[in-house]
Design a protein around this motif. Structure first.
Motif, PDB file in Angstrom:
ATOM      1  N   PHE A  98       0.832  -1.209   0.000  1.00  0.00           N
ATOM      2  CA  PHE A  98       0.000   0.000   0.000  1.00  0.00           C
ATOM      3  C   PHE A  98       0.867   1.260   0.000  1.00  0.00           C
ATOM      4  CE2 PHE A  98      -3.499  -2.653   2.074  1.00  0.00           C
ATOM      5  CZ  PHE A  98      -4.281  -2.666   0.933  1.00  0.00           C
ATOM      6  N   ASN A  99       1.929   1.253   0.802  1.00  0.00           N
ATOM      7  CA  ASN A  99       2.818   2.412   0.861  1.00  0.00           C
ATOM      8  C   ASN A  99       3.512   2.665  -0.479  1.00  0.00           C
ATOM      9  OD1 ASN A  99       2.178   2.880   3.535  1.00  0.00           O
ATOM     10  ND2 ASN A  99       3.925   1.738   4.341  1.00  0.00           N
ATOM     11  N   GLU A 100       3.879   1.581  -1.167  1.00  0.00           N
ATOM     12  CA  GLU A 100       4.507   1.717  -2.493  1.00  0.00           C
ATOM     13  C   GLU A 100       3.527   2.335  -3.493  1.00  0.00           C
ATOM     14  OE1 GLU A 100       5.974  -2.062  -3.735  1.00  0.00           O
ATOM     15  OE2 GLU A 100       7.437  -2.222  -2.092  1.00  0.00           O
ATOM     16  N   ILE A 101       2.283   1.884  -3.442  1.00  0.00           N
ATOM     17  CA  ILE A 101       1.259   2.419  -4.351  1.00  0.00           C
ATOM     18  C   ILE A 101       1.051   3.910  -4.091  1.00  0.00           C
ATOM     19  CG2 ILE A 101      -1.200   2.320  -4.989  1.00  0.00           C
ATOM     20  CD1 ILE A 101      -1.039  -0.714  -4.134  1.00  0.00           C
ATOM     21  N   ALA A 102       0.986   4.269  -2.810  1.00  0.00           N
ATOM     22  CA  ALA A 102       0.767   5.677  -2.439  1.00  0.00           C
ATOM     23  C   ALA A 102       1.890   6.573  -2.942  1.00  0.00           C
ATOM     24  CB  ALA A 102       0.634   5.799  -0.924  1.00  0.00           C
ATOM     25  N   SER A 103       3.122   6.065  -2.891  1.00  0.00           N
ATOM     26  CA  SER A 103       4.273   6.880  -3.307  1.00  0.00           C
ATOM     27  C   SER A 103       4.464   6.881  -4.827  1.00  0.00           C
ATOM     28  CB  SER A 103       5.549   6.383  -2.631  1.00  0.00           C
ATOM     29  OG  SER A 103       5.847   5.052  -3.016  1.00  0.00           O
ATOM     30  N   GLN A 104       4.075   5.786  -5.492  1.00  0.00           N
ATOM     31  CA  GLN A 104       4.294   5.671  -6.935  1.00  0.00           C
ATOM     32  C   GLN A 104       3.204   6.329  -7.771  1.00  0.00           C
ATOM     33  OE1 GLN A 104       4.901   1.564  -7.969  1.00  0.00           O
ATOM     34  NE2 GLN A 104       6.795   1.379  -6.780  1.00  0.00           N
ATOM     35  N   TYR A 105       1.988   6.426  -7.210  1.00  0.00           N
ATOM     36  CA  TYR A 105       0.861   6.964  -7.973  1.00  0.00           C
ATOM     37  C   TYR A 105       0.173   8.118  -7.244  1.00  0.00           C
ATOM     38  CZ  TYR A 105       1.718   2.500 -10.234  1.00  0.00           C
ATOM     39  OH  TYR A 105       2.322   1.446 -10.870  1.00  0.00           O
ATOM     40  N   PRO A 106       0.940   9.147  -6.854  1.00  0.00           N
ATOM     41  CA  PRO A 106       0.335  10.287  -6.139  1.00  0.00           C
ATOM     42  C   PRO A 106      -0.657  11.025  -7.034  1.00  0.00           C
ATOM     43  CG  PRO A 106       2.553  10.838  -6.872  1.00  0.00           C
ATOM     44  CD  PRO A 106       2.365   9.374  -7.152  1.00  0.00           C
ATOM     45  N   GLY A 107      -1.650  11.646  -6.403  1.00  0.00           N
ATOM     46  CA  GLY A 107      -2.635  12.407  -7.166  1.00  0.00           C
ATOM     47  C   GLY A 107      -3.730  11.575  -7.775  1.00  0.00           C
ATOM     48  N   THR A 108      -3.809  10.281  -7.408  1.00  0.00           N
ATOM     49  CA  THR A 108      -4.847   9.402  -7.945  1.00  0.00           C
ATOM     50  C   THR A 108      -5.702   8.848  -6.812  1.00  0.00           C
ATOM     51  OG1 THR A 108      -3.471   7.415  -7.792  1.00  0.00           O
ATOM     52  CG2 THR A 108      -3.301   8.702  -9.813  1.00  0.00           C
ATOM     53  N   SER A 109      -6.908   8.381  -7.166  1.00  0.00           N
ATOM     54  CA  SER A 109      -7.786   7.791  -6.164  1.00  0.00           C
ATOM     55  C   SER A 109      -7.204   6.479  -5.638  1.00  0.00           C
ATOM     56  CB  SER A 109      -9.182   7.548  -6.751  1.00  0.00           C
ATOM     57  OG  SER A 109      -9.110   6.700  -7.884  1.00  0.00           O
ATOM     58  N   SER A 110      -6.412   5.796  -6.479  1.00  0.00           N
ATOM     59  CA  SER A 110      -5.783   4.547  -6.025  1.00  0.00           C
ATOM     60  C   SER A 110      -4.766   4.831  -4.919  1.00  0.00           C
ATOM     61  CB  SER A 110      -5.101   3.832  -7.201  1.00  0.00           C
ATOM     62  OG  SER A 110      -4.109   4.639  -7.788  1.00  0.00           O
ATOM     63  N   SER A 111      -4.114   6.000  -4.984  1.00  0.00           N
ATOM     64  CA  SER A 111      -3.168   6.400  -3.949  1.00  0.00           C
ATOM     65  C   SER A 111      -3.901   6.668  -2.635  1.00  0.00           C
ATOM     66  CB  SER A 111      -2.409   7.657  -4.385  1.00  0.00           C
ATOM     67  OG  SER A 111      -1.600   8.150  -3.334  1.00  0.00           O
ATOM     68  N   ASP A 112      -5.042   7.368  -2.702  1.00  0.00           N
ATOM     69  CA  ASP A 112      -5.845   7.638  -1.500  1.00  0.00           C
ATOM     70  C   ASP A 112      -6.287   6.338  -0.831  1.00  0.00           C
ATOM     71  OD1 ASP A 112      -5.599  10.307  -1.997  1.00  0.00           O
ATOM     72  OD2 ASP A 112      -7.610  10.583  -2.792  1.00  0.00           O
ATOM     73  N   PHE A 113      -6.767   5.422  -1.656  1.00  0.00           N
ATOM     74  CA  PHE A 113      -7.222   4.123  -1.143  1.00  0.00           C
ATOM     75  C   PHE A 113      -6.079   3.397  -0.440  1.00  0.00           C
ATOM     76  CE2 PHE A 113      -8.072  -0.431  -1.596  1.00  0.00           C
ATOM     77  CZ  PHE A 113      -9.387  -0.524  -1.170  1.00  0.00           C
ATOM     78  N   ALA A 114      -4.884   3.449  -1.035  1.00  0.00           N
ATOM     79  CA  ALA A 114      -3.717   2.779  -0.454  1.00  0.00           C
ATOM     80  C   ALA A 114      -3.319   3.406   0.878  1.00  0.00           C
ATOM     81  CB  ALA A 114      -2.542   2.843  -1.436  1.00  0.00           C
TER      82      ALA A 114
END
Length: 234
Positions: A95-111
């Motif tokens: 989840f932390n990797e997703i948040a850092s790799q895809y900032p500015g997206t809803s997938s990042s918020d979810f992570a």
């Protein structure tokens, strides 16, 4: 109309003059056109890339959620206990990797939110606090941002960072869509202002609350605060 008048056509002359000017300044016009093309292409690429990133982020979230639920005794987060702490930590890392790799997206918020859930289950409350303080949601969902900013305010209040706590409480109130949501945050604001010695501002918020629209418990809380403020004023 004589021949001289026919030869002298002002509209035609202006068109000819414009063409001559463009030919003369063709290099300038070329660069302007190039800049516009690059700008439009860049915006298009950014939007397209953001959508691709968001899609990829959601695919990775599904994998992380699978590991997350496999680590629990139940898929109900309110009653679940940890069955496999190693797998839970693995899902949090994903989840932390997703948040850092895809900032500015809803997938990042979810992570971000699911990483917080995992840390809470592990009892890492200090890490949760740091994660909340250092994270920003990109979601436009007011209810989500209301809760997130309120949580930030609570953590900062607990850390005695009153001015920042006040800032996030104000953000939370601005995103609340009812008095039921804004009231508990307004009461928190009153406590912050009291800690800051801003008793006049605290009383101002008190006077703005309609006592006829609140419950018995909130009324008692406000009576206690009112009593304290009156004694402070003496």
């Amino acid at each position: 109309m004589n021949k001289d008048e026919i030869r002298h056509d002002p509209v035609k002359e202006k068109i000819v003059a414009l063409v001559e000017y463009i030919i003369e300044k063709k290099t300038t016009f070329f660069y302007i056109a190039l800049v516009l093309i690059v700008a439009i292409a860049s915006i298009s690429f950014y939007i397209n890339n953001l959508n691709k990133n968001n899609k990829k982020g959601w695919e990775l979230n599904q994998e992380a959620m699978s590991a997350f639920f496999n680590s629990l005794s139940s898929e109900n987060l309110f009653s679940a206990s940890i069955a496999d702490s190693i797998e839970l930590r693995t899902s949090i890392e994903k989840f932390n990797e997703i948040a850092s790799q895809y900032p500015g997206t809803s997938s990042s918020d979810f992570a971000i939110l699911n990483s917080l859930r995992g840390e809470v289950l592990l009892g890492n409350f200090e890490k949760v606090e740091d994660l909340v303080i250092n994270s920003t949601l990109s979601s436009s969902d007011n209810s989500l941002n209301y809760q997130f900013n309120r949580l930030k305010g609570d953590i900062l209040f607990d850390r005695s960072n009153y001015s920042e706590a006040l800032n996030f409480y104000n953000k939370s109130i601005s995103m609340s869509n009812s008095s039921d949501l804004s009231l508990p945050v307004k009461i928190k604001k009153i406590y912050v202002l009291m800690e800051m010695g801003e008793y006049g501002k605290a009383e101002s918020i008190m006077s703005s609350i309609d006592r006829d629209e609140i419950g018995f418990s909130e009324k008692n809380t406000l009576i206690e605060i009112e009593y304290f403020l009156k004694n402070k004023a003496k």
